[in-house]
Design a protein around this motif. Structure first.
Motif, short mmCIF file in Angstrom:
data_model
loop_
_atom_site.label_atom_id
_atom_site.label_comp_id
_atom_site.label_asym_id
_atom_site.label_seq_id
_atom_site.Cartn_x
_atom_site.Cartn_y
_atom_site.Cartn_z
N CYS A 291 0.73 -1.39 0.07
CA CYS A 291 0.12 0.09 -0.09
C CYS A 291 0.91 1.12 0.12
CB CYS A 291 -1.06 0.03 1.06
SG CYS A 291 -2.01 -1.14 1.19
N PHE A 292 1.93 1.24 0.74
CA PHE A 292 2.83 2.60 0.86
C PHE A 292 3.61 2.57 -0.39
CE2 PHE A 292 7.21 3.77 1.10
CZ PHE A 292 7.11 4.92 1.74
N ALA A 293 4.14 1.43 -1.11
CA ALA A 293 4.61 1.48 -2.38
C ALA A 293 3.68 1.85 -3.42
CB ALA A 293 5.16 -0.05 -2.69
N LEU A 294 2.57 1.71 -3.45
CA LEU A 294 1.53 2.11 -4.41
C LEU A 294 1.33 3.69 -4.15
CD1 LEU A 294 -0.70 -0.94 -4.64
CD2 LEU A 294 0.33 0.16 -6.53
N TYR A 295 1.23 4.09 -3.03
CA TYR A 295 0.84 5.43 -2.78
C TYR A 295 2.27 6.38 -3.03
CZ TYR A 295 -0.26 9.86 -0.65
OH TYR A 295 -0.53 11.41 -0.38
N TYR A 296 3.41 5.78 -2.64
CA TYR A 296 4.59 6.55 -2.93
C TYR A 296 5.11 6.70 -4.44
CZ TYR A 296 9.45 7.89 -1.66
OH TYR A 296 10.61 8.85 -1.86
N LEU A 297 4.61 5.36 -5.18
CA LEU A 297 4.93 5.52 -6.55
C LEU A 297 3.69 5.71 -7.49
CD1 LEU A 297 7.32 2.49 -6.42
CD2 LEU A 297 8.24 4.91 -6.51
N ARG A 298 2.89 6.45 -6.90
CA ARG A 298 1.59 6.49 -7.84
C ARG A 298 1.71 7.31 -9.21
NH1 ARG A 298 1.55 9.90 -3.49
NH2 ARG A 298 1.20 12.29 -3.98
N ASP A 299 2.67 8.14 -9.23
CA ASP A 299 2.98 8.86 -10.69
C ASP A 299 3.37 7.73 -11.44
OD1 ASP A 299 2.13 11.12 -9.44
OD2 ASP A 299 3.78 11.77 -8.84
N MET A 300 3.99 6.82 -11.17
CA MET A 300 4.49 5.58 -11.96
C MET A 300 3.61 4.47 -12.30
SD MET A 300 8.09 5.50 -10.19
CE MET A 300 9.21 5.24 -11.64
N ASP A 301 2.15 4.69 -11.55
CA ASP A 301 1.52 3.46 -11.93
C ASP A 301 0.19 4.13 -12.64
OD1 ASP A 301 -0.33 1.14 -11.61
OD2 ASP A 301 -1.16 1.90 -9.59
N TRP A 302 0.50 4.03 -14.01
CA TRP A 302 -0.42 3.99 -15.15
C TRP A 302 -0.96 3.24 -15.81
CZ3 TRP A 302 1.66 2.19 -19.79
CH2 TRP A 302 2.99 1.79 -19.77
N LEU A 303 -0.25 1.92 -15.70
CA LEU A 303 -0.94 0.65 -16.53
C LEU A 303 -2.21 0.40 -16.00
CD1 LEU A 303 0.07 -1.02 -18.81
CD2 LEU A 303 0.63 -2.68 -17.20
N LEU A 304 -3.27 0.30 -17.12
CA LEU A 304 -4.71 0.11 -16.73
C LEU A 304 -5.24 1.02 -15.78
CD1 LEU A 304 -4.81 -3.71 -17.16
CD2 LEU A 304 -5.19 -2.01 -18.75
N ALA A 305 -4.72 2.30 -15.44
CA ALA A 305 -5.25 3.30 -14.45
C ALA A 305 -5.99 4.25 -15.29
CB ALA A 305 -3.86 3.86 -13.92
N TRP A 306 -7.10 4.63 -14.63
CA TRP A 306 -8.11 5.51 -15.48
C TRP A 306 -7.47 7.06 -15.30
CZ3 TRP A 306 -11.20 9.48 -12.76
CH2 TRP A 306 -12.42 10.05 -13.66
N ASP A 307 -7.65 7.48 -16.45
CA ASP A 307 -7.21 8.86 -16.87
C ASP A 307 -5.71 8.96 -16.51
OD1 ASP A 307 -7.81 11.49 -17.48
OD2 ASP A 307 -7.94 12.24 -15.54
N HIS A 308 -4.94 8.16 -16.88
CA HIS A 308 -3.58 8.31 -16.34
C HIS A 308 -2.54 7.73 -17.62
CE1 HIS A 308 -1.18 9.12 -12.78
NE2 HIS A 308 -0.33 8.10 -13.31
N ARG A 309 -1.98 8.57 -18.18
CA ARG A 309 -1.20 8.25 -19.50
C ARG A 309 0.02 7.51 -19.20
NH1 ARG A 309 -3.07 13.87 -21.84
NH2 ARG A 309 -4.96 13.15 -22.82
N SER A 310 0.75 7.05 -20.24
CA SER A 310 1.66 6.16 -20.11
C SER A 310 2.92 7.05 -20.24
CB SER A 310 2.01 5.12 -20.76
OG SER A 310 1.89 5.41 -22.37
N PRO A 311 4.16 6.92 -19.63
CA PRO A 311 5.42 7.86 -19.96
C PRO A 311 5.50 8.01 -21.85
CG PRO A 311 6.04 6.28 -18.42
CD PRO A 311 4.62 5.90 -19.01
#
Length: 137
Positions: free
Chosen positions: A114-134
């Motif tokens: 949970c911490f890793a997901l929160y901390y790295l949320r800007d890098m979590d774009w795969l199948l994420a709503w309204d988030h673009r890949s790099p």
């Protein structure tokens, strides 16, 4: 290529955390007596009605699906981290009798996820709503 590897790893963490949180949400809806026992034993809160657990379960279910979708990441990931953190820390007595409560220790790697997901949320774009890949503008 490295961004895709990180995104796949974060997606796998998101899916794993979702499974646990989804089951906890469903438990509140289908088994409010169990939820009442958990709230009384671990949080010291007694007398919560089945209707209240239905509301809590529905709200948690909504949060869990927002989290699964990778939407509103600062809010949804942060709230999942906070809720699981409270759950993990409220079980502190279970850790004192470790060999009779081994399953409670599974909460710690999930808290780290949970911490890793929160901390790295800007890098979590795969199948994420309204988030673009790099690299995509």
């Amino acid at each position: 290529m490295k961004e895709l590897k990180v995104a796949k790893a974060l997606l796998s963490l998101r899916l794993g955390v979702f499974v646990v949180m989804f089951v906890w949400s469903i438990d509140k809806l289908l088994n409010p007596d169990h939820s009442a026992q958990v709230f009384e034993h671990f949080y010291g809160v007694a007398g919560v009605s089945a209707a209240a657990f239905t509301v809590l379960g529905c709200l948690q279910l909504l949060l869990v699906f927002v989290f699964l979708a990778g939407a509103y990441q600062r809010f949804s990931y942060g709230l999942i981290f906070l809720l699981h953190g409270i759950s993990t820390l409220s079980s502190w007595q279970q850790y004192l009798d470790a060999f009779n409560n081994l399953l409670f220790f599974a909460a710690w790697p999930m808290l780290a996820a949970c911490f890793a997901l929160y901390y790295l949320r800007d890098m979590d774009w795969l199948l994420a709503w309204d988030h673009r890949s790099p690299g995509v503008s």
